[in-house]
Design a protein around this motif. Structure first.
Motif, PDB file in Angstrom:
ATOM      1  N   PRO A 165      10.506   6.281  12.365  1.00 26.02           N
ATOM      2  CA  PRO A 165       9.669   5.110  12.100  1.00 26.02           C
ATOM      3  C   PRO A 165      10.441   4.113  11.235  1.00 26.02           C
ATOM      4  N   THR A 166      10.427   2.856  11.612  1.00 25.69           N
ATOM      5  CA  THR A 166      11.200   1.830  10.896  1.00 25.69           C
ATOM      6  C   THR A 166      10.288   0.626  10.634  1.00 25.69           C
ATOM      7  N   PHE A 167      10.749  -0.256   9.739  1.00 22.92           N
ATOM      8  CA  PHE A 167       9.875  -1.363   9.323  1.00 22.92           C
ATOM      9  C   PHE A 167      10.675  -2.647   9.153  1.00 22.92           C
ATOM     10  N   ILE A 168      10.140  -3.752   9.677  1.00 28.19           N
ATOM     11  CA  ILE A 168      10.761  -5.072   9.499  1.00 28.19           C
ATOM     12  C   ILE A 168       9.693  -6.048   9.015  1.00 28.19           C
ATOM     13  N   HIS A 169      10.072  -6.829   8.019  1.00 24.96           N
ATOM     14  CA  HIS A 169       9.184  -7.870   7.471  1.00 24.96           C
ATOM     15  C   HIS A 169       9.765  -9.237   7.821  1.00 24.96           C
ATOM     16  N   SER A 170       8.964 -10.040   8.529  1.00 27.61           N
ATOM     17  CA  SER A 170       9.432 -11.358   8.959  1.00 27.61           C
ATOM     18  C   SER A 170       8.636 -12.459   8.245  1.00 27.61           C
ATOM     19  N   LEU A 171       9.319 -13.417   7.657  1.00 31.45           N
ATOM     20  CA  LEU A 171       8.619 -14.561   7.043  1.00 31.45           C
ATOM     21  C   LEU A 171       8.501 -15.681   8.076  1.00 31.45           C
ATOM     22  N   ASP A 172       7.262 -16.093   8.362  1.00 31.05           N
ATOM     23  CA  ASP A 172       7.013 -17.025   9.461  1.00 31.05           C
ATOM     24  C   ASP A 172       6.292 -18.295   9.005  1.00 31.05           C
ATOM     25  N   PRO A 173       6.998 -19.422   8.910  1.00 23.41           N
ATOM     26  CA  PRO A 173       6.298 -20.684   8.640  1.00 23.41           C
ATOM     27  C   PRO A 173       5.159 -20.933   9.648  1.00 23.41           C
ATOM     28  N   CYS A 174       4.028 -21.400   9.127  1.00 25.69           N
ATOM     29  CA  CYS A 174       2.792 -21.564   9.915  1.00 25.69           C
ATOM     30  C   CYS A 174       2.290 -22.983   9.671  1.00 25.69           C
ATOM     31  N   PRO A 175       2.499 -23.911  10.617  1.00 26.53           N
ATOM     32  CA  PRO A 175       2.150 -25.321  10.370  1.00 26.53           C
ATOM     33  C   PRO A 175       0.699 -25.527   9.976  1.00 26.53           C
ATOM     34  N   CYS A 187      12.695   7.194   5.746  1.00 23.48           N
ATOM     35  CA  CYS A 187      12.661   6.099   6.722  1.00 23.48           C
ATOM     36  C   CYS A 187      14.068   5.506   6.776  1.00 23.48           C
ATOM     37  N   ARG A 188      14.642   5.427   7.962  1.00 22.74           N
ATOM     38  CA  ARG A 188      16.076   5.117   8.055  1.00 22.74           C
ATOM     39  C   ARG A 188      16.382   3.629   8.101  1.00 22.74           C
ATOM     40  N   TYR A 189      15.368   2.795   8.300  1.00 20.22           N
ATOM     41  CA  TYR A 189      15.687   1.368   8.405  1.00 20.22           C
ATOM     42  C   TYR A 189      14.516   0.499   7.970  1.00 20.22           C
ATOM     43  N   VAL A 190      14.775  -0.347   6.984  1.00 18.85           N
ATOM     44  CA  VAL A 190      13.818  -1.377   6.545  1.00 18.85           C
ATOM     45  C   VAL A 190      14.609  -2.672   6.434  1.00 18.85           C
ATOM     46  N   ALA A 191      14.055  -3.772   6.952  1.00 15.41           N
ATOM     47  CA  ALA A 191      14.792  -5.043   6.879  1.00 15.41           C
ATOM     48  C   ALA A 191      13.835  -6.204   6.710  1.00 15.41           C
ATOM     49  N   THR A 192      14.376  -7.320   6.224  1.00 10.44           N
ATOM     50  CA  THR A 192      13.638  -8.578   6.198  1.00 10.44           C
ATOM     51  C   THR A 192      14.336  -9.538   7.170  1.00 10.44           C
ATOM     52  N   VAL A 193      13.547 -10.387   7.826  1.00 13.16           N
ATOM     53  CA  VAL A 193      14.116 -11.332   8.794  1.00 13.16           C
ATOM     54  C   VAL A 193      13.375 -12.668   8.719  1.00 13.16           C
ATOM     55  N   CYS A 194      14.004 -13.685   9.314  1.00  9.01           N
ATOM     56  CA  CYS A 194      13.347 -14.979   9.471  1.00  9.01           C
ATOM     57  C   CYS A 194      13.857 -15.549  10.794  1.00  9.01           C
ATOM     58  N   ALA A 195      12.940 -16.044  11.613  1.00 10.26           N
ATOM     59  CA  ALA A 195      13.314 -16.491  12.964  1.00 10.26           C
ATOM     60  C   ALA A 195      14.222 -17.720  12.951  1.00 10.26           C
ATOM     61  N   THR A 222      -3.695 -16.991  -8.660  1.00 12.29           N
ATOM     62  CA  THR A 222      -2.700 -16.844  -9.735  1.00 12.29           C
ATOM     63  C   THR A 222      -1.876 -15.565  -9.608  1.00 12.29           C
ATOM     64  N   ARG A 223      -2.021 -14.845  -8.464  1.00 14.26           N
ATOM     65  CA  ARG A 223      -1.275 -13.584  -8.319  1.00 14.26           C
ATOM     66  C   ARG A 223       0.072 -13.834  -7.645  1.00 14.26           C
ATOM     67  N   TRP A 224       1.072 -13.046  -8.002  1.00 12.72           N
ATOM     68  CA  TRP A 224       2.380 -13.172  -7.366  1.00 12.72           C
ATOM     69  C   TRP A 224       2.408 -12.327  -6.099  1.00 12.72           C
ATOM     70  N   LYS A 225       3.156 -12.797  -5.114  1.00 11.71           N
ATOM     71  CA  LYS A 225       3.211 -12.131  -3.798  1.00 11.71           C
ATOM     72  C   LYS A 225       3.775 -10.709  -3.886  1.00 11.71           C
ATOM     73  N   LYS A 226       3.228  -9.805  -3.070  1.00 12.83           N
ATOM     74  CA  LYS A 226       3.729  -8.419  -3.035  1.00 12.83           C
ATOM     75  C   LYS A 226       5.147  -8.351  -2.488  1.00 12.83           C
ATOM     76  N   ASN A 227       5.887  -7.370  -2.977  1.00  8.21           N
ATOM     77  CA  ASN A 227       7.250  -7.130  -2.495  1.00  8.21           C
ATOM     78  C   ASN A 227       7.189  -5.978  -1.487  1.00  8.21           C
ATOM     79  N   VAL A 228       6.711  -6.269  -0.282  1.00  5.39           N
ATOM     80  CA  VAL A 228       6.369  -5.185   0.646  1.00  5.39           C
ATOM     81  C   VAL A 228       7.594  -4.443   1.194  1.00  5.39           C
ATOM     82  N   ALA A 229       8.617  -5.176   1.626  1.00  5.70           N
ATOM     83  CA  ALA A 229       9.775  -4.478   2.204  1.00  5.70           C
ATOM     84  C   ALA A 229      10.453  -3.600   1.151  1.00  5.70           C
TER      85      ALA A 229
END
Ligand SMILES: Cc1ncc(C[n+]2csc(CCOP(=O)(O)OP(=O)(O)O)c2C)c(N)n1
Ligand code: SF4
Length: 342
Positions: free
Chosen positions: A228-238, A201-209, A184-191
């Protein structure tokens, strides 16, 4: 001390101007054993293609370690190292610091080498969040942390993580006849959290392939801008999301079109929305979340009530957040008025 030409410079990786300009060489090739339709494997391939040959990749435990390095086979063409499940931040920082020290002392040829550490959502957003946070404050070291988010601890058989969406069926949250929704918890907003919390930190981004060129260009920008930079990718997992592998690309698109996963970057403090997320900001209608959720077996137990709750939470993110999809706080009207009056 021997003479050194060390400058701490980064590689200058210009953006690919369209798919036809993407380089042909691959640095993540055959030899892996990920599931058919695994988007995280595609993320690895695109990530290192964007970075190029002078790159060291480090990976924390999870599918992208286990399925990619089994019984003396590996798809990695560039140097690669496994690190502990919660250690992507430390591995990135330590490797960047080691290279810097060796080059500074003249013990290694001085040249910009990309350092990328990847982690899953369990390893990055739960167990290793502290290490990533610490790394993002060390602005003198050039390294990128890429969190590939398949929304579960997939490698150990799909346990729920802090990134698993509300209500999803995982091995830790099987829907039952007495209690339908276990998680019942909502997903974290990590980026958003990392961008807001690490002002140097000079660069944070979200991506999807599903949007491959955009994704590669964000990797190139992160490596070029440095620190140091950070990218969050959402990846569908069959396997974990329970759908036909041929739908991976479509589900990635739907995650953006429904507004569930906004695509953006924070580049030197400037926020830019991308692609279909930008179109939504500019007035395009979001698709209903049910179009995304009901294509996945992990939400097959959802009733109309559950779908309405999910939709309302996503609507809130777009209609009520101070910066839609990024920063959830709301300012008091009195505060806004006082700032305008200044
Ligand atoms: C400290 C520690 N605890 C537990 C494990 C067992 N383990 C190996 S892989 C894994 C799942 C990692 O999940 P995630 O980071 O989300 O990556 P994914 O498997 O989804 O790719 C777990 C729990 C471990 N290797 N180390
Ligand atoms: S379980 Fe998911 S993340 Fe792991 S290899 Fe299979 S599709 Fe990829």
């Amino acid at each position: 001390m021997p003479e050194t030409t060390f400058t701490n410079a980064t590689q200058v990786l210009e953006a690919f101007k369209g798919i036809k300009k993407v380089t042909i060489e691959e640095y993540f090739t055959s030899g892996h054993r990920t599931c058919q339709g695994c988007e995280s494997a595609l993320v690895m391939k695109l990530m290192v293609k964007a970075a190029g040959p002078r790159t060291i990749v480090l990976g924390s435990t999870g599918c992208m370690y286990v399925a990619n390095t089994t019984y003396y086979t590996t798809p990695w063409v560039v140097p690669w190292m496994h690190t502990q499940l919660g250690s992507s931040g430390a591995a990135a920082l330590g490797t960047a610091a080691g290279l810097k020290a060796l080059m500074h002392k003249g013990k290694m040829k001085s040249e910009p080498i990309n350092v990328i550490a990847f982690c899953g959502d369990g390893g990055g957003a739960d167990m290793g969040l502290n290490g990533i946070s610490a790394t993002l404050t060390h602005k003198e070291y050039n390294c990128l942390i890429l969190l590939y988010d398949n929304e579960s601890y997939a490698n150990t058989d799909i346990q729920l993580s802090g990134m698993t969406p509300y209500g999803a069926h995982t091995t830790f949250s099987p829907p039952g006849s007495v209690k339908r929704i276990i998680h019942t918890r909502w997903k974290k907003n990590v980026a958003g959290m990392l961008a807001a919390g690490h002002t140097e930190c000079r660069y944070v981004a979200t991506v999807c392939a599903s949007f491959a060129v955009e994704m590669m260009n964000k990797v190139r920008r992160a490596l070029t801008i440095g620190g140091p930079t950070f990218i969050h990718s959402l990846d569908p997992c069959p396997k974990g999301w329970d759908y036909d592998p041929m739908l991976s690309h479509e589900l990635g698109e739907l995650a953006i079109e429904t507004g569930i996963f906004p695509l953006y970057e924070v580049d030197d403090g400037v926020l830019r929305y991308y692609g279909k997320t930008k179109a939504i900001i500019e007035g395009r209608k979001r698709k209903p979340v049910r179009e995304y959720l009901l294509k996945q077996g992990r939400f097959a137990h959802f009733t109309e009530e559950d779908l309405a709750y999910f939709q309302a939470k996503v609507d809130e993110m777009w209609d009520k957040w101070e910066i839609p999809g990024v920063v959830p706080f709301k300012r008091l009207e009195a505060t806004k008025a006082a700032l305008v009056a200044k």
